[in-house]
Design an enzyme around this catalytic site. Structure first.
Site, PDB file in Angstrom:
ATOM      1  N   GLU A   1      -3.171  53.329  61.941  1.00 49.91           N
ATOM      2  CA  GLU A   1      -3.747  52.291  61.098  1.00 49.91           C
ATOM      3  C   GLU A   1      -2.640  51.473  60.443  1.00 49.91           C
ATOM      4  O   GLU A   1      -1.583  52.009  60.122  1.00 49.91           O
ATOM      5  CB  GLU A   1      -4.637  52.920  60.020  1.00 49.91           C
TER       6      GLU A   1
ATOM      7  N   ASP B   1      -9.856  61.811  60.475  1.00 49.29           N
ATOM      8  CA  ASP B   1     -11.051  62.054  61.276  1.00 49.29           C
ATOM      9  C   ASP B   1     -10.846  63.172  62.295  1.00 49.29           C
ATOM     10  O   ASP B   1     -11.791  63.901  62.605  1.00 49.29           O
ATOM     11  CB  ASP B   1     -11.460  60.787  62.021  1.00 49.29           C
TER      12      ASP B   1
END
Length: 401
Positions: free
Chosen positions: A154, A170
């Site tokens: 990210e 996640d």
């Protein structure tokens, strides 16, 4: 079980946005006046995986100048997504051919807040609904990406610089590390596992009683694809809903008779909040004794997701307190230290009831840093690189061995 890229572009819970906001607010981070951040910067992708699979790269996110969702091609050119539908419609093929094993390729990334996905052997399946892009949600057994080996990083690139992180919020999957080259030529990187660390994380989960090995997902041929985060382990039934109850109950009991002191801002040591439990509620007061926020007794989902009963709005009171509580619960330090957050990591994950997933991931990181739960940045234990005037970013697909 749709997850829409754009409603919260950074993973459900990943705190890179909060890190950026905190840096801008407390450290005055800004691009040097003499060196504006360009519209795109190079991202060097190196394939050290040792795998022979074709690699596919995706750069998906939100264009900061317009707020539009879309994707960027290898040159950094932005392409907005077309309108989606209900049921979801196929998204345009945004894939970029990645480097072969032992090779590198360089793409350009624009001013974006988004994700760099990479997959091995197969292209990822993306679809568009009326609310935006549907992200892979491999906790759903019917997700079309369930049997694809992939991962993502990210980043945010804006006028104040680059923030780039590795994430396991996640899932823990295909190993990689991230880095940045500064204008002066020096570099910094994070996210690299120790030698043998990939299998060590998986073996730690397999050896941990209580269902933690059930987080591991495999293909029908036995190939390990990933270990789900404990939040998704709860959703899929891999972990029992009661997995954190014993620790939560002990915390509630302790602070029914004593005070938990939270000092949420490192640059404001005089700002303190004081928590005491009354029944099923922990009330926090300020220095004047006024109640500023209250938390219902959390459950495991609230702890692992840092949401629901531990929701953290982007404010200056509840959000910072909640972030600190969330970190203390996941690291199991609330019983051993009534002054939060902890100054060091030596006492993390020592209780028998803890986030064993986060424990395993951090233990195998070369620098000890990871984003193993949403607010793993509390105390600066996150795997994040930042520079206000980056000349190049890097993403290295690391060896599974």
């Amino acid at each position: 079980m749709l997850r829409l890229l754009g409603r919260r572009i950074l993973t459900a819970g990943t705190a890179i946005a909060a890190v950026i906001a905190g840096s801008l607010l407390t450290a005055g981070t800004a691009a040097p006046a003499h060196a504006a951040v360009p519209d795109t910067i190079p991202l060097k992708i190196t394939n050290n995986s040792g795998r022979g699979d074709q690699v596919y790269i995706y750069n998906l996110g939100t264009q900061l100048s317009t707020g539009r969702q879309g994707w960027a091609d290898a040159s950094g050119t932005f392409h907005p997504w077309p309108a989606g539908g209900n049921p979801p419609t196929p998204a345009p093929d945004a894939s970029i051919t990645g480097p072969a094993a032992g090779r590198s390729t360089t793409i350009r990334v624009p001013k974006f807040s988004g994700r760099i996905y990479f997959s091995y052997g197969q292209k990822l399946v993306f679809k568009l609904t009326t609310g935006g892009l549907v992200q892979p949600a491999v906790q759903n057994p019917s997700d079309p990406n369930r049997n694809i080996l992939f991962n993502w990083s990210e980043y945010t690139l804006n006028d104040a610089g680059l923030w780039l992180n590795s994430t396991q919020v996640d899932m823990f999957s295909a190993p990689y590390s991230v880095g940045v080259r500064r204008a002066d030529g020096s570099t910094t990187s994070t996210g690299r596992l120790r030698p043998g660390g990939y299998n060590a994380v998986l073996n730690t989960l397999r050896g941990q009683s209580g269902g933690w090995g059930n987080l591991i997902q495999t293909r029908s041929d036995g190939t390990v694809l990933r270990a789900l985060s404990p939040l998704y382990g709860l959703e899929t039934g891999a972990l029992p809903a009661s997995v954190m109850d014993d620790y939560i109950n002990r915390v509630w009991q302790k602070y029914s008779g004593s005070t938990l002191t939270v000092t949420p801002f490192t640059d404001q040591p005089g700002v303190k909040y004081y928590g005491r439990v009354s029944g099923d509620v922990m009330n926090f007061t300020n220095g004047s004794g006024a109640v500023v926020t209250s938390f219902q007794k959390p459950d495991a989902s609230s702890v692992f997701g840092c949401h629901r009963r531990l929701d953290a709005p982007n404010d200056q009171v509840r959000g910072p307190i909640s972030r600190t509580l969330c970190a203390g619960f996941n690291r199991s330090t609330l019983l051993t230290n009534p002054n939060q957050p902890d100054s060091g990591s030596g006492g993390f994950y020592q209780d028998s009831v803890t986030n064993h997933y986060a424990r395993a991931v951090h233990a195998q990181m070369a620098d000890g840093k990871a984003y193993a739960f949403a607010f793993d940045d509390v105390g600066n234990h996150e795997s994040l690189v930042h520079d206000g005037n980056p000349s190049e970013a890097s993403l290295t697909l690391d060896s599974f061995n």
